[in-house]
Every structure is written in C-alpha cells, then in structure tokens.
Design an enzyme around this catalytic site. Sequence first.
Site, PDB file in Angstrom:
ATOM      1  N   ARG A   1       0.355  10.367   0.127  1.00 15.55           N
ATOM      2  CA  ARG A   1       0.660  11.462   1.049  1.00 15.55           C
ATOM      3  C   ARG A   1       1.899  12.226   0.619  1.00 15.55           C
ATOM      4  NH1 ARG A   1       0.190   9.216   7.104  1.00 15.55           N
ATOM      5  NH2 ARG A   1      -1.346   7.583   6.715  1.00 15.55           N
TER       6      ARG A   1
ATOM      7  N   GLU B   1       0.852  -1.194   0.000  1.00 16.46           N
ATOM      8  CA  GLU B   1       0.000   0.000   0.000  1.00 16.46           C
ATOM      9  C   GLU B   1       0.887   1.244   0.000  1.00 16.46           C
ATOM     10  OE1 GLU B   1      -2.616   0.290   3.416  1.00 16.46           O
ATOM     11  OE2 GLU B   1      -2.769   2.452   3.178  1.00 16.46           O
TER      12      GLU B   1
ATOM     13  N   LYS C   1     -11.127  -1.938   6.967  1.00 15.76           N
ATOM     14  CA  LYS C   1      -9.920  -1.612   7.714  1.00 15.76           C
ATOM     15  C   LYS C   1     -10.355  -1.078   9.082  1.00 15.76           C
ATOM     16  CE  LYS C   1      -6.697   2.233   7.294  1.00 15.76           C
ATOM     17  NZ  LYS C   1      -5.617   2.819   6.485  1.00 15.76           N
TER      18      LYS C   1
HETATM   19  O1  LIG Z   1      -3.847   6.840   5.378  1.00 13.99           O
HETATM   20  C1  LIG Z   1      -4.167   5.667   5.177  1.00 13.99           C
HETATM   21  O2  LIG Z   1      -4.940   5.274   4.305  1.00 13.99           O
HETATM   22  C2  LIG Z   1      -3.537   4.699   6.000  1.00 13.99           C
HETATM   23  O3  LIG Z   1      -3.455   3.577   5.556  1.00 13.99           O
HETATM   24  C3  LIG Z   1      -3.001   5.069   7.318  1.00 13.99           C
HETATM   25  C4  LIG Z   1      -2.031   4.010   7.746  1.00 13.99           C
HETATM   26  O4  LIG Z   1      -2.715   2.828   7.900  1.00 13.99           O
HETATM   27  C5  LIG Z   1      -1.319   4.311   8.979  1.00 13.99           C
HETATM   28  O5  LIG Z   1      -0.782   5.594   8.929  1.00 13.99           O
HETATM   29  C6  LIG Z   1      -0.216   3.334   9.230  1.00 13.99           C
HETATM   30  O6  LIG Z   1       0.072   3.438  10.555  1.00 13.99           O
HETATM   31  P1  LIG Z   1       1.452   3.020  11.205  1.00 13.99           P
HETATM   32  O7  LIG Z   1       1.740   1.599  10.832  1.00 13.99           O
HETATM   33  O8  LIG Z   1       1.197   3.203  12.659  1.00 13.99           O
HETATM   34  O9  LIG Z   1       2.488   3.951  10.662  1.00 13.99           O
END
Ligand SMILES: O=C(O)C(=O)C[C@H](O)[C@H](O)COP(=O)(O)O
Length: 211
Positions: free
Chosen positions: A51, A47, A134
């Site tokens: 961003r 994924e 999710k």
């Molecule tokens: O923006 C989205 O669509 C996302 O998928 C957000 C992510 O799932 C998280 O930012 C991952 O989180 P961490 O593994 O804690 O870094």
Amino acid sequence: MTPRQISEATESLCRHAPVIPVLVVDSAHEAAPLAKALVAGGLPVLEVTLRTPAALDAITAMARVPGGIVGAGTVLTPEDVAAAKAAGARFAVSPGATDRLLAACEAAELPLLPGAATASEAMALLERGYSVQKFFPAGAIGGAKALKAIGAPLPQVRFCPTGGIGPENAPDYLALDNVLCVGGSWVAPKTLVAAGDFDAITDLARQAAAL
Ligand SMILES: O=C(O)C(=O)C[C@H](O)[C@H](O)COP(=O)(O)O
C-alpha cells in the site's frame, strides 16, 4: 502449486505464532529494524502490505533478516504477484479472491492466503481447494461470533481473521477451533516505528506471541 499445496503452506505459516503482524511501511530504511524487532519478540511471519511506494523494497530488506518469513499483503492482481515474488516475498495475502489472482499465485508458486467474508466466498474458495483462508474484515463483519457461525457448517476451512483485531479481542478469535492465528497491525504502531522505538515493538510482539 495446487490449491491444496498452497493451503498446506499457508497453514504451516499460520502455525508459527498466534499473530501475523500486518505492516504498512513508509520507508524502506525502517524495514530491517522493524522486522528484527518483531522476530526478536517471537513473531517470525510478517505481512508487508503493498500500500506504500516503499513496500517492495521493504520486503526485500526484511527478507534478509534471519528468522523472518516475509510476505506481501494487499496483493490484488497478477502484476502484484509478480512484483511481490521478485521482491522476495514468500507468501501473499489478499483481502478477497479473484480467479485471476488465484491462478497467478498457483502459477508463480506463491502461497496465497485468500480473503473471504461470507459463507459463499468461503465455499467458492473451498470448492477450488483452498481450505486455509483469511476472514476479512473480521471486526466489521461481526467478529469472532460471525466467524464461529460461518465456520460451523464449514469445519474443513481454517481461518486467519484480520481487520479490527487487537490484544483485547484476539483471544476470542484464537479460542475458536477454526482459527489458526490472527493478523493485525497493532504490534507495529506508526508512532513507535516513526520514533524508532523498536524495543517497544519487541515488547508488543512478545505480548502478542504469548496470546
Ligand atoms: O490489505 C490486506 O491485504 C490486508 O491484509 C488488510 C489488513 O488485514 C488490515 O488492514 C489490517 O487491519 P488492522 O489490524 O485493523 O489494521
């Protein structure tokens, strides 16, 4: 695509490996070696979050890596859906869900993993036909305990929890009946990517694939 067909597609994506790497790619140059490193370690579903300015080019580069299945994360709007699809994304992930976003993915035939954080959000998605969701931001909203509790009355819904997950707590989520896989950024730390240490990333992927 109907929501049911989308859920079948996302369920099969989630069954490839226990972990979906969540990638924030700063330079399209690092995309192909990063994807190769993760695929080599046993994590084929990737994924790339929308961003960074490099994200769409990164998706295009990663989509050419043999064995990889590359999608776009942080997909928020119909415009994001169109851009992700044009870049070669095979699925989309969103932190939440809106009617416009769901309709755009259904029309574009782009499987979406929509985010839910509460029982009402999970129920609204289920009502529309989305049985694979999710759970975000998993750690901040109570972790595996919360997902177990929210999931108990909704056994039809299966989840990919994401947010605040690492090797130390991933097993707690993966042990739940309603969890298909988890998502996380820990397998591709920025420092290793910047240093070009892709062998170390393959090692992290291998450990994650064995969870
Ligand atoms: O923006 C989205 O669509 C996302 O998928 C957000 C992510 O799932 C998280 O930012 C991952 O989180 P961490 O593994 O804690 O870094």
